[in-house]
Design a protein around this motif. Structure first.
Motif, PDB file in Angstrom:
ATOM      1  N   ALA A 260       0.778  -1.026  -0.020  1.00 47.32           N
ATOM      2  CA  ALA A 260      -0.143  -0.041  -0.184  1.00 47.32           C
ATOM      3  C   ALA A 260       1.145   1.680   0.048  1.00 47.32           C
ATOM      4  CB  ALA A 260      -1.167   0.210   1.189  1.00 47.32           C
ATOM      5  N   SER A 261       1.957   0.777   0.452  1.00 44.58           N
ATOM      6  CA  SER A 261       2.970   2.404   0.390  1.00 44.58           C
ATOM      7  C   SER A 261       3.760   2.633  -0.916  1.00 44.58           C
ATOM      8  CB  SER A 261       4.046   1.777   1.059  1.00 44.58           C
ATOM      9  OG  SER A 261       4.812   3.086   0.702  1.00 44.58           O
ATOM     10  N   THR A 262       3.553   4.755  -1.707  1.00 42.39           N
ATOM     11  CA  THR A 262       3.808   4.626  -2.718  1.00 42.39           C
ATOM     12  C   THR A 262       5.082   6.040  -2.663  1.00 42.39           C
ATOM     13  OG1 THR A 262       2.015   6.870  -2.141  1.00 42.39           O
ATOM     14  CG2 THR A 262       0.898   4.418  -3.411  1.00 42.39           C
ATOM     15  N   LEU A 263       5.213   5.785  -2.142  1.00 42.70           N
ATOM     16  CA  LEU A 263       6.457   6.402  -1.259  1.00 42.70           C
ATOM     17  C   LEU A 263       7.576   6.351  -1.864  1.00 42.70           C
ATOM     18  CD1 LEU A 263       5.750   7.321   2.655  1.00 42.70           C
ATOM     19  CD2 LEU A 263       5.382   8.994   0.556  1.00 42.70           C
ATOM     20  N   ASP A 264       8.590   6.715  -2.238  1.00 43.86           N
ATOM     21  CA  ASP A 264      10.135   6.804  -3.364  1.00 43.86           C
ATOM     22  C   ASP A 264      11.190   6.781  -2.096  1.00 43.86           C
ATOM     23  OD1 ASP A 264      12.656   6.631  -4.286  1.00 43.86           O
ATOM     24  OD2 ASP A 264      11.634   7.415  -6.251  1.00 43.86           O
ATOM     25  N   TYR A 265      11.129   5.799  -1.494  1.00 44.47           N
ATOM     26  CA  TYR A 265      11.972   6.421  -0.186  1.00 44.47           C
ATOM     27  C   TYR A 265      13.401   6.770  -0.717  1.00 44.47           C
ATOM     28  CZ  TYR A 265       9.035   5.354   3.633  1.00 44.47           C
ATOM     29  OH  TYR A 265       7.903   5.222   4.469  1.00 44.47           O
ATOM     30  N   GLY A 266      14.215   6.262  -1.395  1.00 40.05           N
ATOM     31  CA  GLY A 266      15.694   6.983  -2.291  1.00 40.05           C
ATOM     32  C   GLY A 266      14.913   7.810  -2.479  1.00 40.05           C
ATOM     33  N   ALA A 267      14.000   8.767  -3.031  1.00 38.55           N
ATOM     34  CA  ALA A 267      14.122   9.740  -3.278  1.00 38.55           C
ATOM     35  C   ALA A 267      13.403  10.789  -1.993  1.00 38.55           C
ATOM     36  CB  ALA A 267      13.018  10.599  -4.083  1.00 38.55           C
ATOM     37  N   LEU A 268      12.859  10.905  -0.957  1.00 35.07           N
ATOM     38  CA  LEU A 268      13.164  11.377  -0.106  1.00 35.07           C
ATOM     39  C   LEU A 268      14.318  11.079   0.980  1.00 35.07           C
ATOM     40  CD1 LEU A 268      10.195   9.311   1.966  1.00 35.07           C
ATOM     41  CD2 LEU A 268       9.644  12.010   1.114  1.00 35.07           C
ATOM     42  N   ALA A 269      15.236  10.373   0.498  1.00 33.09           N
ATOM     43  CA  ALA A 269      16.251  10.718   1.443  1.00 33.09           C
ATOM     44  C   ALA A 269      17.435  11.592   0.772  1.00 33.09           C
ATOM     45  CB  ALA A 269      16.762   9.701   1.547  1.00 33.09           C
TER      46      ALA A 269
END
Length: 257
Positions: free
Chosen positions: A160-169
């Motif tokens: 259900a996660s749509t977040l890009d943690y690479g982009a956030l980092a």
């Protein structure tokens, strides 16, 4: 129409209650509560605000507690429409702002589709207010030029996660995590794995806007361990601005070494 115009019978007002302190509700929000025939209330709505309603007001608890009492969103939508169609002044009172991870748009759409008049009264969002109450600015000249607010209700890698943690980092912005107490270990690990400096300052503000507000601070790599005893609701701030938590006198600070 002015947000201070009288709330007419058969109308719904979607009111954001702010970060917990009833004094931080808007004037328009208080005026709506004072006119309510029916109050549909979330558990994060300011408790003091309920005393502003007329004594005959019907107060309905529609909380969605983590691993606790749960009122389906579909039922909440039905209650809004049912009470409004019965000619009542209906106020939906939430914590924070109902349009920031608060399903406010779903309720607006339900009323609109049912041809029920609806008014939106925004609230002070906890994503900005709670850090501020702990003396942490989400932006600061010369340090950071933006902030990103994310929901932590599901961990990284969840379907259900749509977040890009690479982009956030790599974003270079302050990260503000709402609804992320249980998933904080996974979130912080994903950020570090994707290149965020493990020494980046972080702070967890528990029960922001309440008399028992507490702050736990430390580097992002182990903030989840330091805040393991914290229960929801809490807001997590990740970024250089979180270091201001160590010098502020705006709240009680737990500095874990």
């Amino acid at each position: 129409m002015s947000s201070l115009a009288p709330l007419l019978p058969g109308t719904v007002a979607l009111v954001g209650g702010g970060p917990g302190d009833a004094g931080l509700m808007t004037v328009a929000g208080r005026a709506a509560v004072e006119q309510a025939d029916v109050l549909l209330v979330d558990h994060l709505a300011p408790e003091e605000a309920l005393t502003w309603a007329p004594v005959e007001t019907l107060v309905v608890d529609v909380a969605k507690l983590p691993r606790g009492a749960f009122t389906p969103q579909e039922r909440i939508n039905e209650l809004l429409v049912e009470h409004a169609r019965a000619g009542r002044r209906v106020v939906r009172l939430k914590g924070g702002d109902g349009f920031v991870f608060g399903r406010g748009m779903e309720e607006l759409q339900a009323c609109t589709e049912a041809e029920v008049p609806v008014r939106v009264i925004p609230g002070v969002t906890s994503s900005v207010a709670v850090p501020a109450l702990a003396g942490i600015p989400v932006t600061h000249r010369g340090i950071v030029q933006g902030f990103t607010v994310i929901s932590g209700h599901v961990p990284p890698g969840h379907p259900a996660s749509t977040l890009d943690y690479g982009a956030l980092a790599r974003s270079g912005t302050t990260l503000v995590v709402l609804m992320g107490v249980a998933t904080l270990p996974a979130i912080t690990a994903a950020l570090v794995e994707n290149g965020l400096d493990p020494t980046t300052p972080a702070a967890v503000i528990a029960r922001g806007g309440h008399p028992d507000q507490r702050v736990v601070s430390g580097p992002v790599a182990d903030i989840a361990v330091r805040a393991a005893h914290v229960d929801p609701p809490a807001v997590t701030v990740i970024g250089e601005v979180a270091s201001f938590a160590a010098v502020t006198a705006a709240s009680t600070l737990e500095e874990v070494n």
